[in-house]
Design an enzyme around this catalytic site. Structure first.
Site, PDB file in Angstrom:
ATOM      1  N   LYS A  54       0.843  -1.206   0.000  1.00  0.00           N
ATOM      2  CA  LYS A  54       0.000   0.000   0.000  1.00  0.00           C
ATOM      3  C   LYS A  54       0.879   1.258   0.000  1.00  0.00           C
ATOM      4  O   LYS A  54       0.592   2.227  -0.715  1.00  0.00           O
ATOM      5  CB  LYS A  54      -0.920  -0.008   1.233  1.00  0.00           C
ATOM      6  CG  LYS A  54      -2.036  -1.042   1.100  1.00  0.00           C
ATOM      7  CD  LYS A  54      -2.792  -1.281   2.388  1.00  0.00           C
ATOM      8  CE  LYS A  54      -3.737  -2.466   2.204  1.00  0.00           C
ATOM      9  NZ  LYS A  54      -4.438  -2.856   3.428  1.00  0.00           N
ATOM     10  N   GLN A  98      -4.405  -1.569   9.623  1.00  0.00           N
ATOM     11  CA  GLN A  98      -4.260  -2.880   8.978  1.00  0.00           C
ATOM     12  C   GLN A  98      -4.836  -3.968   9.893  1.00  0.00           C
ATOM     13  O   GLN A  98      -4.446  -4.081  11.050  1.00  0.00           O
ATOM     14  CB  GLN A  98      -2.777  -3.148   8.678  1.00  0.00           C
ATOM     15  CG  GLN A  98      -2.525  -4.443   7.926  1.00  0.00           C
ATOM     16  CD  GLN A  98      -3.161  -4.451   6.524  1.00  0.00           C
ATOM     17  OE1 GLN A  98      -3.034  -3.489   5.775  1.00  0.00           O
ATOM     18  NE2 GLN A  98      -3.858  -5.522   6.186  1.00  0.00           N
ATOM     19  N   ASP A 121     -10.819   3.115   4.168  1.00  0.00           N
ATOM     20  CA  ASP A 121     -11.084   1.675   4.032  1.00  0.00           C
ATOM     21  C   ASP A 121     -12.593   1.389   4.039  1.00  0.00           C
ATOM     22  O   ASP A 121     -13.027   0.310   3.647  1.00  0.00           O
ATOM     23  CB  ASP A 121     -10.457   0.918   5.217  1.00  0.00           C
ATOM     24  CG  ASP A 121      -9.296   0.033   4.780  1.00  0.00           C
ATOM     25  OD1 ASP A 121      -9.141  -0.188   3.567  1.00  0.00           O
ATOM     26  OD2 ASP A 121      -8.567  -0.439   5.671  1.00  0.00           O
TER      27      ASP A 121
END
Ligand code: NAP
Length: 302
Positions: A54, A98, A121
């Site tokens: 990422k 994460q 997200d």
């Protein structure tokens, strides 16, 4: 019939080029560079690989990234204090935690502390709830990537029978809601579904996200169906495959996504997309985009 293979790599590459151009335009017009803060807790090797990819994708697109790495035994309050700082930081337009978090942490509570306007997200409760009424701030990246693939291929969703296999909070459920919002008739199957094939055979568009190799065989698919395979499974011999018997199903479907190279490349791409959208909103340059501007500040303290 042999299906057209939807090339997710190529679609992702073209969206990433657009992303790069948006970053340049934003910087030239407003001086703002989009920024993504990534929080990694613990030493899960897979998570470390995802975070590294990422961060690299951000660099390629011209997005600034801020890596926040913590040991597995960090306490929840310290993490939340850091999230609150990032919420206030004007250089940060997206915050990503994460997953998975270590077991001693309350994942829902941690995710809820992210300002929904920076939740690129799409996992904050506000954004998840927004999917139900069709005005989420950021759609979650994997289902958003699937929608982009369907749009790229000009595949009509409205009025069609969609079957989603898999009902997780990050893929199956948001996928179903996003396609329902686009006027599909959606059925959702999961591990307790009896006789999966009686549902899948009716699908004009079949989206599979179960994490089970060879779950979907050719005889379970309607002739001419569009088959989107979200699954990523590593076989004992090291090969990566999806949930669909690709060789069998491609003889029957009209479109199919390969694994790897289908949905996978879209997920990180949509993370970049959402982060840039967030920066554009903050800078007030939002353009005609499926996502929308938030009209009032959200209270995320509760
Ligand atoms: P998950 O949380 O394990 O959820 C899997 C879902 O599939 C659950 O709803 C489960 O049902 C259902 N399921 C499992 N076995 C089934 C079966 N035999 N028949 C019908 N339904 C079944 O997984 P996830 O996070 O959603 O991910 C799903 C797959 O997508 C995984 O392979 C993952 O690696 C992949 N993935 C790919 C991307 C990408 O970028 N391409 C992103 C995220 C995930 P229950 O709810 O009843 O348990």
């Amino acid at each position: 019939m042999t299906a057209k293979i939807i090339d997710g790599k190529q679609v992702a590459a073209s969206i990433r080029l657009e992303c790069k151009a948006r970053v340049t335009a934003l910087r030239e017009k407003t001086g703002v560079t989009p920024g993504l803060a990534v929080i990694l807790v613990g030493d899960n090797p897979a998570s470390a690989v995802y975070v590294a990819s990422k961060i690299k994708a951000c660099a390629d697109a011209g997005i600034r990234s801020f890596r926040n790495k913590y040991p597995a035994d960090i306490d929840e309050e310290t993490l939340i204090t850091r999230i609150e700082e990032l919420n206030r930081d004007p250089n940060v337009h997206g915050i990503l935690v994460q997953l998975p978090l270590p077991p001693h942490m309350d994942m829902r509570r941690v995710l809820k502390m992210i300002d929904a306007r920076k939740d690129v997200d799409g996992f904050h409760l506000y954004n998840v709830g927004g999917l139900v009424v069709g005005d989420t701030v950021f759609p979650p990246c994997t289902p958003y990537g699937v929608v982009k693939l369907l749009e790229h291929e000009h595949i009509e969703v409205s009025g069609r029978n969609v079957v989603v296999v898999g009902a997780s909070n990050i893929v199956g459920k948001p996928m179903a809601l996003m396609l329902m919002q686009r006027e599909a008739t959606v059925s959702v199957c999961h591990v307790k579904t009896r006789d999966l094939a009686q549902y899948t055979i009716l699908a004009d568009i079949l989206v599979v996200a179960a994490g089970k190799p060879n779950l979907i065989l050719a005889q379970m698919v309607k002739s001419g169906a569009v088959v989107i395979d979200v699954g990523i499974n590593r076989l004992p011999d090291g090969r990566i495959v999806g949930d669909v018997d690709f060789e069998g199903v491609r003889q029957k479907a009209s479109y199919i996504t390969p694994v790897p190279g289908g949905v996978g490349p879209m997920t990180v791409t949509m993370l970049l997309f959402n982060t840039i959208t967030s920066a554009e909103r903050t800078a007030g340059t939002i353009k005609g985009d499926p996502t929308r501007e938030i009209e009032e500040p959200l209270d995320t303290t509760g």
